[in-house]
Motif scaffolding. Structure first.
Motif, PDB file in Angstrom:
ATOM      1  N   VAL A 118      46.445  33.159   1.210  1.00 57.32           N
ATOM      2  CA  VAL A 118      46.023  32.141   2.180  1.00 57.32           C
ATOM      3  C   VAL A 118      44.575  31.742   1.922  1.00 57.32           C
ATOM      4  N   ARG A 119      43.720  32.734   1.650  1.00 58.28           N
ATOM      5  CA  ARG A 119      42.313  32.453   1.324  1.00 58.28           C
ATOM      6  C   ARG A 119      42.198  31.643   0.050  1.00 58.28           C
ATOM      7  N   LEU A 120      42.951  32.052  -0.982  1.00 58.28           N
ATOM      8  CA  LEU A 120      42.913  31.349  -2.262  1.00 58.28           C
ATOM      9  C   LEU A 120      43.417  29.926  -2.102  1.00 58.28           C
ATOM     10  N   GLU A 121      44.530  29.769  -1.405  1.00 59.77           N
ATOM     11  CA  GLU A 121      45.116  28.445  -1.212  1.00 59.77           C
ATOM     12  C   GLU A 121      44.138  27.508  -0.505  1.00 59.77           C
ATOM     13  N   ALA A 122      43.465  28.026   0.532  1.00 61.48           N
ATOM     14  CA  ALA A 122      42.509  27.210   1.287  1.00 61.48           C
ATOM     15  C   ALA A 122      41.356  26.758   0.401  1.00 61.48           C
ATOM     16  N   LYS A 123      40.868  27.657  -0.442  1.00 66.68           N
ATOM     17  CA  LYS A 123      39.747  27.314  -1.315  1.00 66.68           C
ATOM     18  C   LYS A 123      40.187  26.315  -2.400  1.00 66.68           C
ATOM     19  N   LEU A 124      41.389  26.477  -2.904  1.00 63.12           N
ATOM     20  CA  LEU A 124      41.917  25.525  -3.888  1.00 63.12           C
ATOM     21  C   LEU A 124      42.104  24.144  -3.264  1.00 63.12           C
ATOM     22  N   ARG A 125      42.576  24.119  -2.028  1.00 61.78           N
ATOM     23  CA  ARG A 125      42.723  22.833  -1.331  1.00 61.78           C
ATOM     24  C   ARG A 125      41.360  22.165  -1.126  1.00 61.78           C
ATOM     25  N   PHE A 164      38.930  18.989 -12.590  1.00 62.74           N
ATOM     26  CA  PHE A 164      38.975  20.001 -11.529  1.00 62.74           C
ATOM     27  C   PHE A 164      40.169  19.811 -10.599  1.00 62.74           C
ATOM     28  N   GLU A 165      40.596  18.574 -10.372  1.00 70.59           N
ATOM     29  CA  GLU A 165      41.814  18.398  -9.578  1.00 70.59           C
ATOM     30  C   GLU A 165      43.022  18.919 -10.358  1.00 70.59           C
ATOM     31  N   LEU A 166      43.039  18.650 -11.650  1.00 72.76           N
ATOM     32  CA  LEU A 166      44.136  19.122 -12.497  1.00 72.76           C
ATOM     33  C   LEU A 166      44.172  20.648 -12.538  1.00 72.76           C
ATOM     34  N   ALA A 167      43.018  21.273 -12.721  1.00 73.58           N
ATOM     35  CA  ALA A 167      42.942  22.734 -12.825  1.00 73.58           C
ATOM     36  C   ALA A 167      43.356  23.402 -11.516  1.00 73.58           C
ATOM     37  N   THR A 168      42.873  22.891 -10.387  1.00 71.64           N
ATOM     38  CA  THR A 168      43.157  23.537  -9.109  1.00 71.64           C
ATOM     39  C   THR A 168      44.600  23.289  -8.658  1.00 71.64           C
ATOM     40  N   ARG A 169      45.101  22.084  -8.865  1.00 69.39           N
ATOM     41  CA  ARG A 169      46.513  21.834  -8.541  1.00 69.39           C
ATOM     42  C   ARG A 169      47.425  22.657  -9.455  1.00 69.39           C
ATOM     43  N   GLY A 170      47.014  22.826 -10.701  1.00 69.80           N
ATOM     44  CA  GLY A 170      47.803  23.631 -11.634  1.00 69.80           C
ATOM     45  C   GLY A 170      47.906  25.073 -11.179  1.00 69.80           C
ATOM     46  N   GLU A 199      51.269  27.077 -10.067  1.00 69.04           N
ATOM     47  CA  GLU A 199      51.621  28.340 -10.711  1.00 69.04           C
ATOM     48  C   GLU A 199      51.937  29.416  -9.678  1.00 69.04           C
ATOM     49  N   TYR A 200      51.098  29.528  -8.645  1.00 73.56           N
ATOM     50  CA  TYR A 200      51.327  30.554  -7.630  1.00 73.56           C
ATOM     51  C   TYR A 200      52.567  30.245  -6.798  1.00 73.56           C
ATOM     52  N   TYR A 201      52.793  28.977  -6.495  1.00 71.22           N
ATOM     53  CA  TYR A 201      54.005  28.622  -5.759  1.00 71.22           C
ATOM     54  C   TYR A 201      55.252  28.986  -6.569  1.00 71.22           C
ATOM     55  N   ALA A 202      55.231  28.682  -7.865  1.00 70.88           N
ATOM     56  CA  ALA A 202      56.388  28.975  -8.714  1.00 70.88           C
ATOM     57  C   ALA A 202      56.611  30.481  -8.829  1.00 70.88           C
ATOM     58  N   GLU A 203      55.514  31.256  -8.971  1.00 71.02           N
ATOM     59  CA  GLU A 203      55.632  32.709  -9.080  1.00 71.02           C
ATOM     60  C   GLU A 203      56.274  33.315  -7.828  1.00 71.02           C
ATOM     61  N   ASN A 204      56.013  32.692  -6.679  1.00 76.93           N
ATOM     62  CA  ASN A 204      56.570  33.185  -5.420  1.00 76.93           C
ATOM     63  C   ASN A 204      57.861  32.467  -5.043  1.00 76.93           C
ATOM     64  N   LYS A 205      58.423  31.741  -6.043  1.00 70.89           N
ATOM     65  CA  LYS A 205      59.707  31.057  -5.876  1.00 70.89           C
ATOM     66  C   LYS A 205      59.677  29.995  -4.776  1.00 70.89           C
ATOM     67  N   ASN A 206      58.492  29.461  -4.500  1.00 68.92           N
ATOM     68  CA  ASN A 206      58.364  28.315  -3.595  1.00 68.92           C
ATOM     69  C   ASN A 206      58.440  27.042  -4.443  1.00 68.92           C
ATOM     70  N   THR A 242      56.060  19.701  -5.868  1.00 70.59           N
ATOM     71  CA  THR A 242      55.179  18.734  -5.211  1.00 70.59           C
ATOM     72  C   THR A 242      53.832  18.657  -5.921  1.00 70.59           C
ATOM     73  N   GLU A 243      53.272  19.836  -6.232  1.00 78.87           N
ATOM     74  CA  GLU A 243      51.993  19.853  -6.953  1.00 78.87           C
ATOM     75  C   GLU A 243      52.154  19.287  -8.362  1.00 78.87           C
ATOM     76  N   ALA A 244      53.262  19.604  -9.015  1.00 84.73           N
ATOM     77  CA  ALA A 244      53.500  19.092 -10.371  1.00 84.73           C
ATOM     78  C   ALA A 244      53.564  17.569 -10.375  1.00 84.73           C
ATOM     79  N   ASN A 245      54.201  17.000  -9.349  1.00 86.42           N
ATOM     80  CA  ASN A 245      54.271  15.536  -9.259  1.00 86.42           C
ATOM     81  C   ASN A 245      52.881  14.925  -9.125  1.00 86.42           C
ATOM     82  N   LYS A 246      52.034  15.570  -8.320  1.00 85.57           N
ATOM     83  CA  LYS A 246      50.675  15.063  -8.130  1.00 85.57           C
ATOM     84  C   LYS A 246      49.820  15.249  -9.382  1.00 85.57           C
TER      85      LYS A 246
END
Length: 379
Positions: free
Chosen positions: A89-96, A118-124, A128-135, A141-145
């Motif tokens: 949650v902390r990581l996600e908030a900082k990436l957002r 930086f938008e590419l790196a952070t969205r990437g 990656e984390y969403y895919a690892e957690n099977k979300n 959604t991030e890949a499309n953006k």
């Protein structure tokens, strides 16, 4: 009417001034030096020193997306692999936060190098984390953006070597990821075709030419060599260099130990490495430390019984982890199966080989487990 006109003119000039006034990180030698020092501290897990350089960088580029990006990067490496929801949650908030900073960095130029990178790196990283957690929905959604950003980045490769890494990752995994995860193949069809060989070449070039992405490119390249290309000897060379530079980085030690097993270089497992991992308070690294202590005992010191006990302790810690460390679990169960065969416990061996297959992520481990089961049937 004049008031309304004045209002819009004011908005226009404020927006223009803000966009033009933002200084590029890539054209700021002092800032780039701080980024380099800060990332070195992050990989060395020197948290206070890393924060010092991030704060110094913030004084030079206060609204730049590099600030929240590096803060997210620090959270990631301080806790990798992230197995706890609160940390994510902390990581996600900082990436957002970094994504928003990148989107607002230069609203008048969608091809701005800083904003795109930086938008590419952070969205990437989010994808990656969403895919690892099977979300997968969030990952897609991030890949499309990211898709439009990837196309822009591929056009900037010759001007800025930092884009070699992101472009190379896309070219390689656009081909390989759907093969490994067929559920995503229909969706990948809608994305621009990749080029596996070109992607590998670009990631390799990034390890030589990039500044910000250099170490990260080496880590990803070693992962590709280990898990996708089945060329562990090349991974071993990269990881041996990385642990010399960052001997306190538990994750890199773990990956190096994986490369010693994959290349049968068991004598390269140093006692300080496994002791470092076993003495942490993280179940993931405690698991890895026990498993490779066992590998060393089994293959180098020929102490099968002691190794058997340590493999068992290792998977005991592994059982506390869901969806993490599966490759290391597969090694432990494979060796437990082999040792059980040696001890004459054939039913136990069969159970361990089946558990190995449950967790195995590489062809080599699966092949060894099936071989063990076939030998059971022959006997």
């Amino acid at each position: 009417m004049n008031i309304l006109k004045a209002f819009f003119i004011t908005i226009y000039f404020n927006t223009t001034f803000q966009a033009v006034g933002q200084q590029s990180l890539f054209d700021h030698p002092q800032a780039m030096e701080l980024v380099g020092k800060g990332t070195e501290c992050i990989y060395k897990l020197k948290v206070d020193s890393a924060m010092f350089y991030i704060r110094e960088l913030q004084k030079l580029l206060p609204n730049h997306p590099v600030i929240p990006s590096m803060e997210a990067f620090l959270i990631q490496w301080e806790n990798i692999p992230i197995t706890e929801g609160q940390i994510f949650v902390r990581l996600e908030a900082k990436l957002r936060e970094a994504v928003v900073a990148a989107e607002n960095f230069n609203v008048l130029d969608p091809h701005d190098e800083d904003a795109v990178f930086f938008e590419l790196a952070t969205r990437g990283l989010l994808a990656e984390y969403y895919a690892e957690n099977k979300n997968y929905f969030e990952a897609i959604t991030e890949a499309n953006k990211m898709y439009g950003l990837i196309k822009i980045g591929s056009d900037l490769v010759n001007d800025n070597p930092e884009f070699l890494f992101t472009t190379g990752l896309y070219n390689y995994f656009r081909i390989m990821y759907p093969q490994r995860h067929p559920i995503l193949a229909p969706i990948a069809f809608f994305f621009k075709k990749g080029d596996k060989d070109l992607g590998l070449e670009q990631i390799l070039m990034s390890t030589e030419k990039a500044v910000i992405s250099q170490v990260e490119a080496s880590i990803y390249l070693s992962y590709i060599y280990l898990r996708y290309e089945q060329t562990p000897e090349m991974a071993f060379v990269l990881l041996e260099d990385l642990i010399k530079r960052y001997p306190s980085n538990y994750y890199l030690i773990s990956k190096f130990l994986e490369s010693t097993y994959a290349t049968n270089q068991y004598d390269k497992i140093m006692p300080w490495m496994v002791d470092e991992l076993m003495n942490t308070d993280r179940p993931y690294y405690i698991m890895v430390g026990h498993i490779f202590k066992a590998v060393y005992l089994e293959f180098v010191e020929k102490k099968s019984k002691e190794a058997y006990l340590l493999y068992g302790i290792g998977v005991g810690f592994g059982n506390e982890l869901s969806n993490y460390g599966e490759y290391f679990k597969s090694i432990a169960y494979l060796r437990l199966g082999r040792l059980s065969q040696q001890f004459g416990n054939l039913n136990t061996a069969k159970s361990y080989f089946n558990l190995c297959l449950k967790y195995a992520e590489t062809k080599e481990i699966k092949k060894a487990a099936y071989l063990g089961l076939n030998q059971q049937n022959i006997d």
